[in-house]
Structure formats: structure tokens, C-alpha cells
Design a protein around this motif. Structure first.
Motif, PDB file in Angstrom:
ATOM      1  N   GLN A  56       0.830  -1.206   0.000  1.00  0.00           N
ATOM      2  CA  GLN A  56       0.000   0.000   0.000  1.00  0.00           C
ATOM      3  C   GLN A  56       0.864   1.255   0.000  1.00  0.00           C
ATOM      4  N   ARG A  57       1.956   1.203   0.768  1.00  0.00           N
ATOM      5  CA  ARG A  57       2.849   2.372   0.815  1.00  0.00           C
ATOM      6  C   ARG A  57       3.438   2.648  -0.566  1.00  0.00           C
ATOM      7  N   LEU A  58       3.759   1.590  -1.314  1.00  0.00           N
ATOM      8  CA  LEU A  58       4.309   1.789  -2.658  1.00  0.00           C
ATOM      9  C   LEU A  58       3.274   2.397  -3.606  1.00  0.00           C
ATOM     10  N   ALA A  91       6.423  11.239  -6.890  1.00  0.00           N
ATOM     11  CA  ALA A  91       6.128   9.861  -6.481  1.00  0.00           C
ATOM     12  C   ALA A  91       6.738   9.516  -5.121  1.00  0.00           C
ATOM     13  N   VAL A  92       7.812  10.200  -4.748  1.00  0.00           N
ATOM     14  CA  VAL A  92       8.443   9.880  -3.463  1.00  0.00           C
ATOM     15  C   VAL A  92       8.206  10.978  -2.415  1.00  0.00           C
ATOM     16  N   ALA A  93       7.378  11.965  -2.757  1.00  0.00           N
ATOM     17  CA  ALA A  93       7.155  13.109  -1.868  1.00  0.00           C
ATOM     18  C   ALA A  93       6.435  12.716  -0.580  1.00  0.00           C
ATOM     19  N   ASP A  97       8.673  12.732   6.494  1.00  0.00           N
ATOM     20  CA  ASP A  97       8.155  12.560   7.867  1.00  0.00           C
ATOM     21  C   ASP A  97       7.459  11.227   8.120  1.00  0.00           C
ATOM     22  N   ARG A  98       7.548  10.304   7.200  1.00  0.00           N
ATOM     23  CA  ARG A  98       6.849   9.023   7.379  1.00  0.00           C
ATOM     24  C   ARG A  98       7.803   8.000   7.991  1.00  0.00           C
ATOM     25  N   THR A  99       7.899   8.042   9.317  1.00  0.00           N
ATOM     26  CA  THR A  99       8.873   7.191   9.994  1.00  0.00           C
ATOM     27  C   THR A  99       8.245   5.924  10.570  1.00  0.00           C
ATOM     28  N   GLY A 100       6.984   5.676  10.270  1.00  0.00           N
ATOM     29  CA  GLY A 100       6.363   4.409  10.667  1.00  0.00           C
ATOM     30  C   GLY A 100       6.778   3.315   9.706  1.00  0.00           C
ATOM     31  N   LYS A 101       6.922   2.108  10.225  1.00  0.00           N
ATOM     32  CA  LYS A 101       7.344   0.995   9.379  1.00  0.00           C
ATOM     33  C   LYS A 101       6.101   0.308   8.828  1.00  0.00           C
ATOM     34  N   SER A 161      21.601   5.488  11.848  1.00  0.00           N
ATOM     35  CA  SER A 161      20.518   5.585  10.868  1.00  0.00           C
ATOM     36  C   SER A 161      20.290   4.274  10.134  1.00  0.00           C
ATOM     37  N   VAL A 162      19.141   4.175   9.502  1.00  0.00           N
ATOM     38  CA  VAL A 162      18.824   3.040   8.641  1.00  0.00           C
ATOM     39  C   VAL A 162      18.756   3.567   7.217  1.00  0.00           C
ATOM     40  N   GLU A 163      19.520   2.932   6.343  1.00  0.00           N
ATOM     41  CA  GLU A 163      19.513   3.363   4.954  1.00  0.00           C
ATOM     42  C   GLU A 163      18.753   2.333   4.122  1.00  0.00           C
ATOM     43  N   ILE A 184      15.489   4.757 -11.575  1.00  0.00           N
ATOM     44  CA  ILE A 184      15.585   4.071 -10.288  1.00  0.00           C
ATOM     45  C   ILE A 184      15.430   5.123  -9.196  1.00  0.00           C
ATOM     46  N   ASN A 185      14.617   4.838  -8.214  1.00  0.00           N
ATOM     47  CA  ASN A 185      14.314   5.825  -7.169  1.00  0.00           C
ATOM     48  C   ASN A 185      15.524   6.121  -6.289  1.00  0.00           C
ATOM     49  N   PRO A 186      15.514   7.293  -5.636  1.00  0.00           N
ATOM     50  CA  PRO A 186      16.657   7.653  -4.776  1.00  0.00           C
ATOM     51  C   PRO A 186      16.700   6.819  -3.496  1.00  0.00           C
ATOM     52  N   ASN A 192      18.426   9.089  13.254  1.00  0.00           N
ATOM     53  CA  ASN A 192      18.200   9.142  14.712  1.00  0.00           C
ATOM     54  C   ASN A 192      17.520   7.917  15.296  1.00  0.00           C
ATOM     55  N   ILE A 193      17.946   6.733  14.899  1.00  0.00           N
ATOM     56  CA  ILE A 193      17.313   5.544  15.478  1.00  0.00           C
ATOM     57  C   ILE A 193      17.820   5.280  16.894  1.00  0.00           C
ATOM     58  N   ILE A 194      18.921   5.937  17.314  1.00  0.00           N
ATOM     59  CA  ILE A 194      19.404   5.747  18.680  1.00  0.00           C
ATOM     60  C   ILE A 194      18.746   6.729  19.625  1.00  0.00           C
ATOM     61  N   TRP A 199      13.742  11.174  11.422  1.00  0.00           N
ATOM     62  CA  TRP A 199      13.370  11.957  10.233  1.00  0.00           C
ATOM     63  C   TRP A 199      13.912  11.294   8.981  1.00  0.00           C
ATOM     64  N   ILE A 200      13.315  11.649   7.861  1.00  0.00           N
ATOM     65  CA  ILE A 200      13.577  10.967   6.593  1.00  0.00           C
ATOM     66  C   ILE A 200      14.319  11.867   5.618  1.00  0.00           C
ATOM     67  N   GLU A 201      15.313  11.294   4.999  1.00  0.00           N
ATOM     68  CA  GLU A 201      16.051  12.010   3.958  1.00  0.00           C
ATOM     69  C   GLU A 201      16.067  11.125   2.713  1.00  0.00           C
TER      70      GLU A 201
HETATM   71  C1  CLR Z   1      10.864   5.083   0.199  1.00  0.00           C
HETATM   72  C2  CLR Z   1      10.523   5.315  -1.262  1.00  0.00           C
HETATM   73  C3  CLR Z   1      11.281   4.319  -2.103  1.00  0.00           C
HETATM   74  C4  CLR Z   1      10.890   2.903  -1.720  1.00  0.00           C
HETATM   75  C5  CLR Z   1      11.111   2.679  -0.266  1.00  0.00           C
HETATM   76  C6  CLR Z   1      11.829   1.630   0.150  1.00  0.00           C
HETATM   77  C7  CLR Z   1      12.065   1.285   1.565  1.00  0.00           C
HETATM   78  C8  CLR Z   1      11.172   2.048   2.544  1.00  0.00           C
HETATM   79  C9  CLR Z   1      11.152   3.502   2.120  1.00  0.00           C
HETATM   80  C10 CLR Z   1      10.528   3.671   0.693  1.00  0.00           C
HETATM   81  C11 CLR Z   1      10.448   4.391   3.148  1.00  0.00           C
HETATM   82  C12 CLR Z   1      10.983   4.187   4.562  1.00  0.00           C
HETATM   83  C13 CLR Z   1      10.926   2.730   5.003  1.00  0.00           C
HETATM   84  C14 CLR Z   1      11.733   1.938   3.970  1.00  0.00           C
HETATM   85  C15 CLR Z   1      11.827   0.563   4.589  1.00  0.00           C
HETATM   86  C16 CLR Z   1      11.944   0.833   6.085  1.00  0.00           C
HETATM   87  C17 CLR Z   1      11.672   2.340   6.286  1.00  0.00           C
HETATM   88  C18 CLR Z   1       9.478   2.279   5.059  1.00  0.00           C
HETATM   89  C19 CLR Z   1       9.018   3.464   0.717  1.00  0.00           C
HETATM   90  C20 CLR Z   1      10.986   2.577   7.627  1.00  0.00           C
HETATM   91  C21 CLR Z   1      10.611   4.021   7.885  1.00  0.00           C
HETATM   92  C22 CLR Z   1      11.937   2.098   8.718  1.00  0.00           C
HETATM   93  C23 CLR Z   1      11.294   2.165  10.049  1.00  0.00           C
HETATM   94  C24 CLR Z   1      12.108   1.412  11.028  1.00  0.00           C
HETATM   95  C25 CLR Z   1      12.647   2.322  12.078  1.00  0.00           C
HETATM   96  C26 CLR Z   1      11.555   2.699  13.047  1.00  0.00           C
HETATM   97  C27 CLR Z   1      13.837   1.711  12.711  1.00  0.00           C
HETATM   98  O1  CLR Z   1      11.057   4.569  -3.467  1.00  0.00           O
END
Ligand code: CLR
Length: 427
Positions: A56-58, A91-93, A97-101, A161-163, A184-186, A192-194, A199-201
Motif C-alpha cells: 500500500q505504501r508503494l 512519487a516519493v514526496a 516525515d513518514r517514519t512508521g514501518k 541511521s537506517v539506509e 531508479i528511485n533515490p 536518529n534511530i538511537i 526523520w527521513i532524507e
Molecule cells: C521510500 C521510497 C522508495 C521505496 C522505499 C523503500 C524502503 C522504505 C522507504 C521507501 C520508506 C521508509 C521505510 C523503507 C523501509 C523501512 C523504512 C518504510 C518506501 C521505515 C521508515 C523504517 C522504520 C524502522 C525504524 C523505526 C527503525 O522509493
């Protein structure tokens, strides 16, 4: 008369419940045990989730589909490229601020999205579990375009951080113009996972190729840098097949994207250079290792160069967004079950996942037990299959991308014929 009484149905504008505070949970206490592990394998408490599946997020890539429709109406290919570039950024906007998994999709899970008002329909499927791969295919209802691709989110834990590297090619086909664009998307980084605020970059170079004309658009999603000056900035240019620069593209992925003539851009830059005083820059956000990397303050919005054309501007988030996982209005609607009876969705659709539904309703305990039950059911099914037995994907098949030559998940069609008798029982 309400819309309902009128026989008209309106999409919801909010979630059924506000989110539950994460304050009692230390993310680091969980993640510290997982250094070196693949993040997709880590069981995280459901409190860190948002009530959407990754499928759904995609689908949020589609929020600004009107830009694809606009590109279809333009007769000049450079004009089309600049709107396609705006679409790729838009598409990636919604990631800001979407830090929920999002919930990891179960193998065989699907998600469909029909937007008659926006003139498209989309279907996606989780085609692999390890590595996790999500494939999607969107098509316009009037056969003007197809937009498809697959994403394998490759996650790395980098200390603070998580990349996330979104591995996979986006392909946009404009039917009338017989054009295929790929990119290919960025990269996406969660800071700040510690400690500190998450926040999202997004950063990296995105190259959009028009395979039919040889024109390209190079977009630099800038990393925020030491002084935060470049925060969220996107800058690049379109060049024709003879490598001549035809347009400069600039803006922020969180705000807006403009296009301007390269000569006008260069002249403007020159003027600014002589006017700027480098001593006025304050070293605002340089951080010691044990400190949080605060998101730099957004100092200024995009400075518009006279003569620029606005290609895209973001839709503001609704007022209640902060209490609802920072969802956009579009995201708020994605897990809604439409009341209409003739729309029988597949039994594998993300909307039917009981864990996501429970979380959406604010019932974290049920969400957590249901998530565990579903994951255990998935593991049991895995054990049932013999070792070399491949998972039979239902709507996508591995094939060769006709333009990049790479291996690609391609839609085999037929989802909307609505024959779901052989769908797997995953819930
Ligand atoms: C960003 C847009 C890209 C596809 C994509 C791939 C991985 C996604 C990322 C997006 C958004 C952020 C994301 C990540 C996987 C994990 C991460 C959902 C959709 C979340 C925010 C990590 C949360 C875990 C922390 C709380 C430790 O085109």
C-alpha cells in the motif's frame, strides 16, 4: 442529504483512530541486538508500524498521476520529459516525515487500487519473501499509459541511521507517443534511530531515460549536508540525445519542482555568487558522534528564478496528519474497504489483513497477536513446500525488461477478470 444517502460514496478523509504514542519504546534497545542482521528479519513491536502494508505504501507513487496524464497531452518530447521528471519526484514526496514501518507483505499478498476519478487502476503482489520483493503494475483506464516496476528495499543499519536502497526499475510507457521512460528511485534514510527525533532524507542521483528519443533527465536529490543548506533539494537538467542541456530542473521533493532555461539559470547563479557573503553561513547542525542528528530547520522555501515554470506542487497534509502517522490524504484512504458489492477484491488483498485492520482501529494487542499468527502461518506454509519448490506467483512472472535487458517482474494480466479461485490462503 449526506453523500451516503445520495447513493454516492465518498472516500474517507481520516483514519478510524489516532495513533498510539511510541514514547514507551526505545527503538535502540531493540535494534542494538540486531547489528549486522538484515533488518527485514527483525521482529519489531507493532508500535513502530503504520497501519499499511508495504504494498500500500508503494501505491503512494500514484498520488500525482495527473502529471502522467498531463505528459500524455504534450506534443514536444522535452516538455513531456520535464513533466515525467516532476512525476518521478512527486512519487516519493509522501515519504517525508513518514517514519512508521509499513507491515512486511506476506508472500502472495496483493493490493489493488482503482481510481476512476484519476483514470487508472493498479495491482501489486509480493512475489518474493527473502529477499522481499514487491511488484506493481498500473495502467490508465483509457490505455494512455502503463507504469510498472518492482522494489526490493535493501536495508542497512548504519550506526545512527537506517539506509534503504529501493532496488528496482520504474518503467513508464506513454502509449500514444510510443515512449518508454525508466529510472531508479533515490535512496531513503531514516535518521536518529538511537536518540532524537526520527526523520527521513532521500538522496542520490536519479537518471530518467527516454528510450525512444535518447533524451535523459539527471536529477540530484541532495544530501542535507553539514549546514542543512541543501535539505530536501533536488536539482538537475534535461539533455537531448546530443548531450545538449535543454532545461534545468530544480526544487525540493517535499515542496515543488520548477523548470527553467539553462541560460537563464546560469545568469541567475552568476548574479547570486557575487552577492552572497560566505561569512554569513552559520554552522548550525554539525554533530558529535554521540549526539542526535537533528533535522536542520527548513530555512527557506525554494527561491524561484524569474522565468521558471512550475511543474508540480505538493498537496498539503491534512491538519490531523501528525496524529495519524503523518499520512497524506491519499494514504488515509488506502486501507479503506469500499462498501460496493460488485467490487469483490482478491482474498489476498492487504485490506483483508486482520493485523493491519486492528492497528488502524487502535487495537495494538490484537494487531500484535494477529501479526504473529500470520507470520507463523507463513512459516508453516514454507515448511510444507519442498526445498526446491518455487513459490508460484499469481499475477507477475519473471521476464526480461525489453529496454534495460535486466530481469524484471512483469504483469501477466487478468487480475481484474476477478477469478480468484486459485489464490493462496494466507490470512
Ligand atoms: C521510500 C521510497 C522508495 C521505496 C522505499 C523503500 C524502503 C522504505 C522507504 C521507501 C520508506 C521508509 C521505510 C523503507 C523501509 C523501512 C523504512 C518504510 C518506501 C521505515 C521508515 C523504517 C522504520 C524502522 C525504524 C523505526 C527503525 O522509493
Amino acid at each position: 442529504v449526506t453523500a451516503q444517502e445520495n447513493g454516492m460514496w465518498e472516500r474517507r478523509k481520516t483514519l478510524p483512530a489516532e495513533m498510539i504514542s511510541r514514547n514507551n519504546f526505545s527503538l535502540w534497545s531493540i535494534l542494538r541486538k540486531c547489528i549486522g542482521l538484515e533488518l527485514s528479519k527483525i521482529a519489531m513491536p507493532v508500535e513502530f508500524n503504520e497501519p499499511l502494508s508495504f504494498l500500500q505504501r508503494l501505491s503512494e507513487y500514484m498520488e500525482h498521476t495527473h502529471l502522467i496524464h498531463e505528459a500524455c497531452t504534450l506534443s514536444d518530447s522535452i516538455d513531456r520529459m520535464q513533466v515525467v521528471a516532476a512525476f518521478a519526484v512527486s512519487a516519493v514526496a509522501s515519504q517525508s516525515d513518514r517514519t512508521g514501518k509499513p507491515f512486511n507483505p506476506l508472500l502472495g499478498e496483493t493490493y489493488e487500487l482503482i481510481r476512476e476519478d484519476e483514470g487508472y487502476r493498479l495491482v501489486s503482489e509480493q512475489v518474493s519473501h527473502h529477499p522481499p520483493i514487491s511488484a506493481f503494475h498500473a495502467q490508465s483506464l483509457k490505455h494512455e499509459f502503463e507504469f510498472h516496476g518492482s522494489i526490493y528495499p535493501k536495508l542497512k543499519l548504519w550506526g545512527k541511521s537506517v539506509e534503504a536502497e529501493p532496488k528496482g526499475t520504474m518503467t513508464l510507457e506513454l502509449v500514444k507517443h510510443k515512449e518508454t521512460y525508466t529510472w531508479i528511485n533515490p535512496m531513503c534514510c531514516v535518521h536518529n534511530i538511537i536518540l532524537g527525533k526520527l526523520w527521513i532524507e532521500q538522496y542520490g542521483t536519479v537518471e530518467i531515460v527516454n528510450h525512444s528519443t535518447g533524451e535523459t533527465c539527471v536529477l540530484h536529490f541532495k544530501p542535507c549536508g553539514m549546514f542543512g543548506k541543501e535539505l530536501h533539494k533536488v536539482e538537475g537538467y534535461i539533455q537531448d540525445k546530443n548531450k545538449k542541456k535543454r532545461r534545468v530542473i530544480y526544487g525540493k521533493w517535499t515542496e515543488c519542482i520548477y523548470s527553467v532555461d539553462p541560460k537563464v539559470y546560469d545568469a541567475h547563479k552568476k548574479d547570486k555568487k557575487t552577492a552572497a557573503d560566505p561569512k554569513k553561513q552559520k554552522p548550525g547542525n554539525y554533530c558529535e558522534a554521540e549526539e542526535a542528528d537533528e533535522m536542520p530547520e527548513v530555512l527557506e522555501t525554494v527561491t524561484v528564478i524569474p522565468g521558471s515554470a512550475l511543474l508540480w506542487r505538493i498537496t498539503p497534509r491534512p491538519a490531523h496528519s501528525a496524529q495519524m502517522y503523518n499520512f497524506t490524504s491519499f494514504a488515509m484512504t488506502l486501507n479503506e474497504l469500499e462498501p460496493s458489492t460488485e467490487r469483490a477484491i482478491a482474498p489476498t488483498d492487504s485490506r483483508l489483513r486482520p493485523d493491519i485492520r486492528a492497528m488502524e482501529n487502535g487495537d495494538t494487542d490484537t494487531a500484535s497477536t494477529e501479526k504473529e499468527r500470520l507470520e507463523e502461518k507463513q512459516r508453516a506454509a514454507r515448511r510444507e513446500r519442498s526445498k526446491d519448490e518455487m513459490w508460484p506467483t499469481r499475477w507477475f512472472q519473471l521476464g526480461t525488461h525489453p529496454f534495460t535487458g535486466a530481469e524484471e517482474w512483469l504483469y501477466t494480466g487478468g487480475y481484474f477478470d476477478r477469478n480468484y479461485t486459485d489464490c493462496p490462503n494466507i490470512y
